[in-house]
Design a protein around this motif. Structure first.
Motif, mmCIF file in Angstrom:
data_model
loop_
_atom_site.group_PDB
_atom_site.id
_atom_site.type_symbol
_atom_site.label_atom_id
_atom_site.label_comp_id
_atom_site.label_asym_id
_atom_site.label_seq_id
_atom_site.Cartn_x
_atom_site.Cartn_y
_atom_site.Cartn_z
ATOM 1 N N VAL B 29 0.836 -1.195 0.000
ATOM 2 C CA VAL B 29 0.000 0.000 0.000
ATOM 3 C C VAL B 29 0.873 1.248 0.000
ATOM 4 N N LYS B 30 1.945 1.199 0.772
ATOM 5 C CA LYS B 30 2.855 2.346 0.797
ATOM 6 C C LYS B 30 3.454 2.594 -0.590
ATOM 7 N N ARG B 31 3.856 1.512 -1.232
ATOM 8 C CA ARG B 31 4.441 1.643 -2.567
ATOM 9 C C ARG B 31 3.402 2.192 -3.550
ATOM 10 N N ALA B 32 2.171 1.728 -3.424
ATOM 11 C CA ALA B 32 1.113 2.222 -4.313
ATOM 12 C C ALA B 32 0.917 3.724 -4.139
ATOM 13 N N GLU B 33 1.024 4.171 -2.902
ATOM 14 C CA GLU B 33 0.887 5.608 -2.653
ATOM 15 C C GLU B 33 2.015 6.390 -3.326
ATOM 16 N N CYS B 426 2.760 -9.823 -5.902
ATOM 17 C CA CYS B 426 1.894 -8.633 -5.908
ATOM 18 C C CYS B 426 2.702 -7.360 -6.141
ATOM 19 N N TYR B 427 3.891 -7.332 -5.581
ATOM 20 C CA TYR B 427 4.777 -6.193 -5.719
ATOM 21 C C TYR B 427 5.156 -5.989 -7.189
ATOM 22 N N LYS B 428 5.554 -7.072 -7.821
ATOM 23 C CA LYS B 428 5.922 -7.032 -9.246
ATOM 24 C C LYS B 428 4.722 -6.590 -10.090
ATOM 25 N N LEU B 429 3.575 -7.176 -9.760
ATOM 26 C CA LEU B 429 2.352 -6.835 -10.497
ATOM 27 C C LEU B 429 2.070 -5.334 -10.396
ATOM 28 N N LEU B 430 2.183 -4.826 -9.179
ATOM 29 C CA LEU B 430 1.941 -3.398 -8.960
ATOM 30 C C LEU B 430 2.906 -2.550 -9.796
ATOM 31 N N GLU B 431 4.187 -2.903 -9.776
ATOM 32 C CA GLU B 431 5.183 -2.109 -10.496
ATOM 33 C C GLU B 431 4.949 -2.135 -11.999
ATOM 34 N N ILE B 436 -3.227 -3.058 -7.606
ATOM 35 C CA ILE B 436 -2.854 -3.435 -6.243
ATOM 36 C C ILE B 436 -3.810 -4.484 -5.671
ATOM 37 N N LEU B 437 -3.223 -5.625 -5.328
ATOM 38 C CA LEU B 437 -3.954 -6.751 -4.728
ATOM 39 C C LEU B 437 -3.499 -6.903 -3.286
ATOM 40 N N ALA B 438 -4.231 -7.724 -2.526
ATOM 41 C CA ALA B 438 -3.773 -8.069 -1.178
ATOM 42 C C ALA B 438 -3.096 -9.434 -1.254
ATOM 43 N N ALA B 439 -1.861 -9.505 -0.776
ATOM 44 C CA ALA B 439 -1.108 -10.755 -0.871
ATOM 45 C C ALA B 439 -1.676 -11.803 0.084
ATOM 46 N N GLY B 440 -1.692 -13.051 -0.361
ATOM 47 C CA GLY B 440 -2.344 -14.125 0.383
ATOM 48 C C GLY B 440 -1.776 -14.409 1.759
ATOM 49 N N SER B 441 -0.488 -14.139 1.943
ATOM 50 C CA SER B 441 0.128 -14.552 3.207
ATOM 51 C C SER B 441 -0.474 -13.843 4.419
ATOM 52 N N ALA B 442 -1.073 -12.666 4.229
ATOM 53 C CA ALA B 442 -1.700 -11.983 5.359
ATOM 54 C C ALA B 442 -2.982 -12.692 5.802
ATOM 55 N N PHE B 443 -3.491 -13.595 4.965
ATOM 56 C CA PHE B 443 -4.765 -14.266 5.252
ATOM 57 C C PHE B 443 -4.548 -15.691 5.749
#
Lengths: 482, 482
Positions: B29-33, B426-431, B436-443
C-alpha cells in the motif's frame, strides 16, 4: 451429546471484562427510566411532572442548539445533490464541495483512508499550531479516534505489562468513570492522587509525589493522567501547575496523558486553558526533547458537541514511531466515521471573516460558551445559599462536583439499604423531584466525603428549576435525617 | 533531572500491542501511494497511467453507487430544515421525521441512548425474525457496534483467560487479517483449521476435529469462528455444513462466533445464505437451548456499504445476561454514531411497496448485487483462461482468493529480497501494471501454496482491465522465472 457446562459463563469469562462497570445502566438511570414510563401513564401521585436530566454531558440532548454550519455541511456531504440547492448558503456548499473533492468523489460512505489518514491530521496539526502560538505540530504524530473511551482504553492497554510488577497509572480523584473501567480492562493498577477540593481542585505536586511513592510499593507507575479542564470538577489548571507537573514527570520518568477533551469550554476570567504541549515546549528542550506526552481532545465535548457524530484526536510527543504505529492500530478500529471527520474538519478550519456563515458560526459558538458561563454562575450563586452544599468555583467544562453533607442517620440508613450514601441521596432526590444526578462515588472522593456530579448544560430556565429542586430537597433531607 | 530511559518504548510496551500488524500500512500500500504521487507528477516511463485498487472491500471507494434513499434520510436528519425542502421525496421526509421523533427532538448530535439502546435493537430483532422465517429474536440480546474489528476484538477479549492454559480460538485459514490482530491483542491462541480449497472452500468437520485435537495439546479451545459468506474466499456454506458445525460445537462445548457480515451479498444459484441462528433453532431445543452463539452482521459490507457511516450488530444466543452486559460494555465504546444507526434503521425497515422511493431503493439494491454477480462471473471466466491461476467458484461476498503458481526461481528471489513469495508477486504486479492486490500470506494459506485476495467491486469495465492486466502479467511472470 455429552452434558457439559456452557463454555462462556460469568465464572469462565475474562476476569478483567467481568470487572468493568456499566456506566449508563446504573440503578439511578434505570429508576429514572421507570419513572419516565410512569409519567407517560399519568404519573399519579408523583410530586413532579418530568424527569430532569443533568447526569451526563450530552450537549444537544440537554437542549443546546447545534451549529448550523456543521449541520449544513454534513447534510450536503451526505447527499451531494444538495450542492444544487438554492437554500444552502454559498460557503456551506463551498466547504462541502472541498471536502467531497478530498473524498475523491466517493462520498461519505467510502473508506476514505487518504482523507482520514492524511488530510485531517494535516488540518489538526495546523489547528494545534495556531492554538499553541506557533509551536510546530507534525501531522505524522496525529491520529483521530472515535471516542474518548476507546482512546483511554487504548493508551492503558499500550502501557500494560506484568513484569516484574503490574504497570501503575496515576489518576486524579475524582475522575470520570471511563478511567476506572479502562484500568480494569487493561489490568493495570490505579494509583489515585487527590485533587485539592479545599483549593478549587488544584493539582498539587506534593500529593503526586505521595501517591507515586505509595504506588511504587505494589506496582510500577508509568503514566500520569491529568484531566484538564476537569471532569467532574470543572477546574482549569494554571500554567504554573502544569509546569510543575511536567517537571515532576521528567524527574520521575512518567508518561503524561493529558485528557484535554474539554479544552474549548473555558470561561473563568484569568483562567485560560494551557495545553500541556505548549507549556512543555515553552519550557525548552531540556523537557520538550524527552518528556513523553500523549494529549487528546474531542469534538464531542466542545462547543461543537457532536457526540452523535463522534470524533477526537491524539497528538503524540516523543513517542517512538514504531510505538505510535502499534498504538494507532489499537485506537483506530474505532475510527471516527467520515462525518465525524467532517465535523472535525470544520472545527479545525471554521468559516473565516467575510464568509456568509462566519457571523452565525461565531454567534452560535459564543452562545453555547456564554450560556455555559452564565449557567455556571447561576449554579454557584444558588448553591452558596444552600446549607450543606459546597461548590468550588467553576472555570470551565460543563460539570460541577459539589460536596454535600449527609447526616449520620442517612449514612446509616443507606448502609442498611446496601447503598453508598451519595447514591442514597441521589436516589431520594430523584424520587422526590425527578432530578437525576450522577452520584459522586462513581468518580472517587476523599474518604468520608460525599458529592454529586451535575452538568450545567440545560437551558437556564430549566437549570433554575433543577437547582431550586435540589436546594429545597437538601433542606428537607437535612431536617429529616438530623 | 536524572537521565532515564523513556518509559514508553518498543522494548517496554505491552508485548500484545507490539505484536499487532498494521493492516493498511503494509509495504504494497505504501508503494502504491508513492506510485500514485509519481503519476500525479507525470509518471514518466511507467507502463501504466493509474493505480487500480482491488485490495480492500470499499464498496463506494471502488465506484459502486450509494443508495439514494439512505443519502436523503441521512441528510435530512443531519439538517432537519430539509424537512421543508420541496426537492426531497415524501417518504424520505417521512422516514427522517419518524427517526427525528425517536431522537426526542435533539438531532443526530445528541447521545440518543434511548434510540440506540432500545429502538434500534427492536428493529434489528424484527429484521432477524423476518430473515429467519419467524424464529423469535429478543431485542435484549442485540447490541450494535461501530465496526467488525472492534466487535471481533471484544469477543476475543471476553473469552481470554490464562488458567490453567491460554484460551484457544479456532479460526478458518484463510481468514481476513482482523482476526490475527484480535487474537494477538487478546493474548489467546490461534487454532487454525483449513478450508478445503479443492472443494470450493468448504468447511469440513473432520478438519475441525483434527484442529481441535491439536489445539488441545497446548491451549483450551473455547471458540469456533466461522466466516460466512467467506472473506477472503467468497464461498457460502451449505445448510448441511452449518448443521454439522453446530453438532460439533455442541459435542465439544465450543462457543460459535458466526461472522455473517457479508450475508447480504449472496448470488450463487442454489447457494442461499443460512444464518447460524436459524439453522440452530430449526435443529430443535436439544441444540438451540444450549449451544452458545454470537453472530454479527454489518451495514458496511452489504448492499448498503456505508463503511463511512459504519454500524453493525451482534445477536447473543444462550449467553448469560451478566456476561452480555459486560461484553456489551467492551463493544459499545466504539458505538456506531447516530447516523450509522440511521443507516441501520433504513436497512432494517426499508421503503415498502407503494412508497415513492420503493422502486429506486429496490433497483439500486439489485443493481449493486447484480453487478457483483456479473463481476464474479467475469472474473471466473477470465481466470480460467490463465495458466497458473486457479479460482474457486464465487457464491457471494465481494472477494475472491485465487491460487497462483509461483515458479521456484521466483520463490528463491523473493526469499533473497526478504519477502513472502506472494508479496513478491503482488509487488511485481503493482510495479508493472498499477494493479494493487492483497497478498495471500496476510490471510493464511496452506504450506507451499500462494494466493492473492481481489475484490471484484470495481465497475465492470475497470475490472476487465484489471483482470486483463493480471492475466498478461502472470504469463510474463511465469516465462521470466521458469
Amino acid at each position: 451429546m455429552q452434558s457439559r457446562k456452557k463454555v462462556l459463563s460469568v465464572e469462565s469469562m475474562n476476569p478483567n471484562v467481568k470487572g468493568i462497570k456499566l456506566p449508563i445502566a446504573d440503578q439511578l438511570v434505570k429508576r429514572a427510566e421507570e419513572l419516565q414510563q410512569d409519567l407517560k401513564q399519568g404519573g399519579e401521585g408523583r410530586p413532579f411532572s418530568e424527569i430532569m436530566k443533568c447526569h451526563i454531558g450530552d450537549l444537544y440532548g440537554m437542549g443546546q442548539k447545534p451549529i448550523t454550519f456543521v449541520q449544513q455541511v454534513a447534510a450536503i456531504c451526505a447527499y451531494p445533490e444538495l450542492l444544487q440547492s438554492a437554500s444552502m448558503p454559498e460557503d456551506s456548499k463551498r466547504k462541502a464541495q472541498s471536502i467531497l473533492q478530498g473524498l475523491e468523489g466517493f462520498g461519505i460512505g467510502g473508506y476514505n483512508l487518504s482523507y482520514i489518514s492524511y488530510s485531517i491530521p494535516e488540518k489538526v496539526a495546523k489547528f494545534i499550531e495556531r492554538r499553541d502560538g506557533g509551536i510546530p505540530s507534525n501531522p505524522r504524530n496525529i491520529v483521530t479516534y472515535h471516542g474518548a473511551t476507546l482512546c483511554i482504553r487504548s493508551v492503558m492497554g499500550l502501557v500494560a505489562t506484568n513484569e516484574p510488577l503490574k504497570t501503575g497509572v496515576l489518576v486524579p480523584v475524582p475522575h470520570y468513570p471511563v478511567y476506572t473501567n479502562a484500568l480494569v480492562l487493561a489490568d493495570v493498577v490505579k494509583v489515585p492522587y487527590q485533587l485539592d477540593e479545599g483549593n478549587d481542585w488544584v493539582l498539587d505536586v506534593q500529593e503526586l509525589r505521595r501517591a507515586l511513592q505509595e504506588g511504587r510499593e505494589h506496582c510500577i507507575p508509568k503514566v500520569l493522567c491529568i484531566i484538564n479542564p476537569g471532569n467532574p470538577t470543572g477546574q482549569v489548571q494554571s500554567r504554573k501547575c502544569i509546569e510543575d507537573v511536567i517537571r515532576f514527570a521528567a524527574e520521575e520518568s512518567l508518561l503524561l496523558f493529558a485528557d484535554e477533551v474539554l479544552q474549548d469550554l473555558v470561561f473563568g476570567a484569568g483562567h485560560d486553558f494551557h495545553s500541556f504541549k505548549k507549556v512543555l515546549f515553552e519550557m525548552g528542550p531540556k523537557y520538550s526533547s524527552r518528556v513523553q506526552l500523549i494529549s487528546c481532545f474531542s469534538i464531542s465535548q466542545g462547543f461543537i458537541g457532536e457526540y452523535g457524530l463522534s470524533a477526537g484526536c491524539i497528538e503524540y510527543v516523543n513517542i517512538d514511531p514504531l510505538v505510535m504505529d502499534c498504538t494507532t492500530n489499537t485506537i483506530t478500529p474505532g475510527h471516527p466515521t467520515v462525518l465525524g471527520h467532517i465535523a472535525m474538519d470544520i472545527l479545525m478550519a471554521p468559516p473565516l471573516p467575510g464568509d456568509p456563515s462566519y457571523h452565525s458560526f461565531m454567534e452560535e459558538k459564543q452562545r453555547t460558551i456564554e450560556s455555559l458561563a452564565e449557567n455556571a454562575r447561576l449554579m454557584e450563586e444558588i448553591f452558596c445559599q444552600v446549607p450543606g452544599i459546597y461548590c468550588s468555583p467553576i472555570r470551565g467544562s460543563m460539570y460541577a462536583f459539589p460536596r454535600i453533607d449527609i447526616p449520620e442517620k442517612a449514612v446509616k440508613q443507606a448502609q442498611e439499604e446496601g447503598m453508598e450514601p451519595d447514591v442514597f441521596f441521589c436516589y431520594k432526590l430523584l424520587e422526590e423531584t425527578g432530578v437525576i444526578l450522577a452520584a459522586g462515588s462513581a468518580f472517587g472522593q476523599a474518604e468520608g466525603t460525599y458529592h454529586f456530579r451535575l452538568t450545567f448544560l440545560p437551558p437556564k430556565k430549566k437549570l433554575k428549576t433543577i437547582l431550586q429542586s435540589i436546594k429545597d430537597f437538601q433542606k428537607k433531607f437535612l431536617e429529616e435525617y438530623s
